[in-house]
Design a protein around this motif. Structure first.
Motif, PDB file in Angstrom:
ATOM      1  N   GLY A  25       0.798  -1.218   0.000  1.00 44.17           N
ATOM      2  CA  GLY A  25       0.000   0.000   0.000  1.00 44.17           C
ATOM      3  C   GLY A  25       0.832   1.269   0.000  1.00 44.17           C
ATOM      4  O   GLY A  25       0.331   2.340   0.350  1.00 44.17           O
ATOM      5  N   MET A  26       2.087   1.150  -0.389  1.00 46.12           N
ATOM      6  CA  MET A  26       2.961   2.329  -0.459  1.00 46.12           C
ATOM      7  C   MET A  26       2.657   3.103  -1.739  1.00 46.12           C
ATOM      8  O   MET A  26       2.534   2.506  -2.801  1.00 46.12           O
ATOM      9  N   ARG A  27       2.598   4.404  -1.606  1.00 49.67           N
ATOM     10  CA  ARG A  27       2.400   5.256  -2.778  1.00 49.67           C
ATOM     11  C   ARG A  27       3.662   5.186  -3.632  1.00 49.67           C
ATOM     12  O   ARG A  27       4.761   5.350  -3.122  1.00 49.67           O
ATOM     13  N   LEU A  28       3.502   4.916  -4.913  1.00 50.19           N
ATOM     14  CA  LEU A  28       4.649   4.828  -5.812  1.00 50.19           C
ATOM     15  C   LEU A  28       4.815   6.172  -6.520  1.00 50.19           C
ATOM     16  O   LEU A  28       4.462   6.336  -7.684  1.00 50.19           O
ATOM     17  N   SER A  29       5.336   7.135  -5.769  1.00 49.40           N
ATOM     18  CA  SER A  29       5.522   8.491  -6.288  1.00 49.40           C
ATOM     19  C   SER A  29       6.579   8.498  -7.393  1.00 49.40           C
ATOM     20  O   SER A  29       7.339   7.547  -7.557  1.00 49.40           O
ATOM     21  N   ARG A  30       6.614   9.584  -8.117  1.00 44.60           N
ATOM     22  CA  ARG A  30       7.604   9.762  -9.183  1.00 44.60           C
ATOM     23  C   ARG A  30       9.010   9.646  -8.608  1.00 44.60           C
ATOM     24  O   ARG A  30       9.869   8.963  -9.160  1.00 44.60           O
ATOM     25  N   GLN A  31       9.268  10.266  -7.449  1.00 41.03           N
ATOM     26  CA  GLN A  31      10.588  10.243  -6.823  1.00 41.03           C
ATOM     27  C   GLN A  31      10.967   8.832  -6.371  1.00 41.03           C
ATOM     28  O   GLN A  31      12.101   8.397  -6.539  1.00 41.03           O
ATOM     29  N   ARG A  32      10.005   8.127  -5.807  1.00 38.91           N
ATOM     30  CA  ARG A  32      10.261   6.759  -5.338  1.00 38.91           C
ATOM     31  C   ARG A  32      10.595   5.858  -6.522  1.00 38.91           C
ATOM     32  O   ARG A  32      11.502   5.042  -6.460  1.00 38.91           O
ATOM     33  N   ARG A  33       9.873   6.029  -7.613  1.00 38.82           N
ATOM     34  CA  ARG A  33      10.137   5.240  -8.818  1.00 38.82           C
ATOM     35  C   ARG A  33      11.525   5.569  -9.371  1.00 38.82           C
ATOM     36  O   ARG A  33      12.262   4.670  -9.777  1.00 38.82           O
ATOM     37  N   GLU A  37      14.360   2.762  -9.896  1.00 40.34           N
ATOM     38  CA  GLU A  37      14.926   2.571 -11.237  1.00 40.34           C
ATOM     39  C   GLU A  37      16.439   2.749 -11.224  1.00 40.34           C
ATOM     40  O   GLU A  37      17.166   1.967 -11.842  1.00 40.34           O
ATOM     41  N   LEU A  38      16.921   3.756 -10.518  1.00 42.34           N
ATOM     42  CA  LEU A  38      18.367   3.998 -10.455  1.00 42.34           C
ATOM     43  C   LEU A  38      19.088   2.834  -9.786  1.00 42.34           C
ATOM     44  O   LEU A  38      20.112   2.355 -10.286  1.00 42.34           O
ATOM     45  N   LEU A  39      18.575   2.359  -8.660  1.00 38.04           N
ATOM     46  CA  LEU A  39      19.242   1.256  -7.961  1.00 38.04           C
ATOM     47  C   LEU A  39      19.283   0.000  -8.823  1.00 38.04           C
ATOM     48  O   LEU A  39      20.283  -0.718  -8.827  1.00 38.04           O
ATOM     49  N   TRP A  40      18.227  -0.268  -9.585  1.00 36.53           N
ATOM     50  CA  TRP A  40      18.234  -1.443 -10.451  1.00 36.53           C
ATOM     51  C   TRP A  40      19.097  -1.229 -11.682  1.00 36.53           C
ATOM     52  O   TRP A  40      19.731  -2.153 -12.171  1.00 36.53           O
ATOM     53  N   GLN A  41      19.160  -0.002 -12.146  1.00 35.62           N
ATOM     54  CA  GLN A  41      19.999   0.322 -13.310  1.00 35.62           C
ATOM     55  C   GLN A  41      21.485   0.237 -12.942  1.00 35.62           C
ATOM     56  O   GLN A  41      22.285  -0.339 -13.678  1.00 35.62           O
ATOM     57  N   GLU A  42      21.865   0.790 -11.818  1.00 33.99           N
ATOM     58  CA  GLU A  42      23.277   0.868 -11.431  1.00 33.99           C
ATOM     59  C   GLU A  42      23.814  -0.449 -10.874  1.00 33.99           C
ATOM     60  O   GLU A  42      25.002  -0.715 -10.967  1.00 33.99           O
ATOM     61  N   GLN A  43      22.972  -1.238 -10.233  1.00 26.20           N
ATOM     62  CA  GLN A  43      23.387  -2.534  -9.678  1.00 26.20           C
ATOM     63  C   GLN A  43      24.579  -2.415  -8.734  1.00 26.20           C
ATOM     64  O   GLN A  43      25.492  -3.249  -8.757  1.00 26.20           O
ATOM     65  N   GLU A  44      24.609  -1.351  -7.931  1.00 24.43           N
ATOM     66  CA  GLU A  44      25.674  -1.206  -6.935  1.00 24.43           C
ATOM     67  C   GLU A  44      25.107  -0.543  -5.698  1.00 24.43           C
ATOM     68  O   GLU A  44      23.982  -0.062  -5.697  1.00 24.43           O
ATOM     69  N   HIS A  45      25.883  -0.522  -4.647  1.00 22.79           N
ATOM     70  CA  HIS A  45      25.476   0.088  -3.391  1.00 22.79           C
ATOM     71  C   HIS A  45      25.903   1.553  -3.403  1.00 22.79           C
ATOM     72  O   HIS A  45      27.075   1.850  -3.612  1.00 22.79           O
ATOM     73  N   ARG A  49      23.709  10.538  -1.000  1.00 23.70           N
ATOM     74  CA  ARG A  49      24.270  11.650  -1.783  1.00 23.70           C
ATOM     75  C   ARG A  49      24.538  11.220  -3.229  1.00 23.70           C
ATOM     76  O   ARG A  49      24.275  11.963  -4.166  1.00 23.70           O
ATOM     77  N   GLU A  50      25.106  10.022  -3.404  1.00 22.87           N
ATOM     78  CA  GLU A  50      25.364   9.518  -4.757  1.00 22.87           C
ATOM     79  C   GLU A  50      24.054   9.346  -5.532  1.00 22.87           C
ATOM     80  O   GLU A  50      23.988   9.661  -6.723  1.00 22.87           O
ATOM     81  N   ILE A  51      23.033   8.854  -4.861  1.00 20.61           N
ATOM     82  CA  ILE A  51      21.728   8.689  -5.507  1.00 20.61           C
ATOM     83  C   ILE A  51      21.182  10.048  -5.921  1.00 20.61           C
ATOM     84  O   ILE A  51      20.741  10.229  -7.053  1.00 20.61           O
ATOM     85  N   TYR A  52      21.246  11.007  -5.011  1.00 22.57           N
ATOM     86  CA  TYR A  52      20.796  12.371  -5.309  1.00 22.57           C
ATOM     87  C   TYR A  52      21.545  12.942  -6.519  1.00 22.57           C
ATOM     88  O   TYR A  52      20.939  13.443  -7.464  1.00 22.57           O
ATOM     89  N   ASP A  53      22.871  12.838  -6.488  1.00 24.98           N
ATOM     90  CA  ASP A  53      23.694  13.386  -7.569  1.00 24.98           C
ATOM     91  C   ASP A  53      23.384  12.717  -8.907  1.00 24.98           C
ATOM     92  O   ASP A  53      23.232  13.393  -9.930  1.00 24.98           O
TER      93      ASP A  53
END
Length: 152
Positions: A25-33, A37-45, A49-53
């Motif tokens: 029941g979590m809202r899937l906001s544009r920011q959350r998506r 997407e970035l975490l699955w695209q990058e495949q790294e930890h 700050r890195e995510i923001y950048d």
């Protein structure tokens, strides 16, 4: 006697992560998506700050606060992984039980699903009296050959 919690399908893809958000029941906001997407695209930890950048470099405008709040919500619900390190938190895309390979050359953390032999699990249980239900192992090593530096 306690009954075990029902098994939850592991999150192994972006679609799995989105489905888990919806099931909770979590809202899937544009920011959350964007973050998922970035975490699955990058495949790294990555750090917050890195995510923001990286998101802002991609033209996906998102505020610092929004990144931190969404990472906290996603990790609290077990949708993404949060690793506590001495230099801060790192976030990864896989949240089910898995092990890590820590590269001492690049400081990358690689995810790996590995099954230990049943005999080893039984040996640990016999020595400790604890029934093992899940585990993760941290491996450490170098990508490059260290023999030339005198390290075997």
């Amino acid at each position: 006697m306690q009954s075990e919690a029902p098994a939850v399908k592991p999150i192994r893809s972006l679609n799995d992560a989105i489905e888990r958000c919806q099931a909770l029941g979590m809202r899937l906001s544009r920011q959350r998506r964007f973050i998922l997407e970035l975490l699955w695209q990058e495949q790294e930890h990555l750090s917050a700050r890195e995510i923001y950048d990286r998101l802002n470099q991609q033209g996906k405008e998102i505020g610092h606060t929004s990144v931190y709040q969404n990472l906290e919500a996603l990790s609290e619900q077990g949708i993404i992984e949060c690793l506590e390190r001495s230099d801060g938190r790192l976030y990864g895309n896989i949240s089910d039980a898995h092990s890590h390979i820590n590269c001492l050359d690049t400081h990358q953390i690689l995810d790996i699903h590995i099954d230990l032999p049943a005999e080893l699990i039984q040996q640990v249980e016999a020595k400790t009296g604890v029934r093992i239900t899940q585990y993760h192992i941290n491996f450490y090593g170098y990508r490059g050959s260290q023999e030339s530096e005198g390290v075997a």
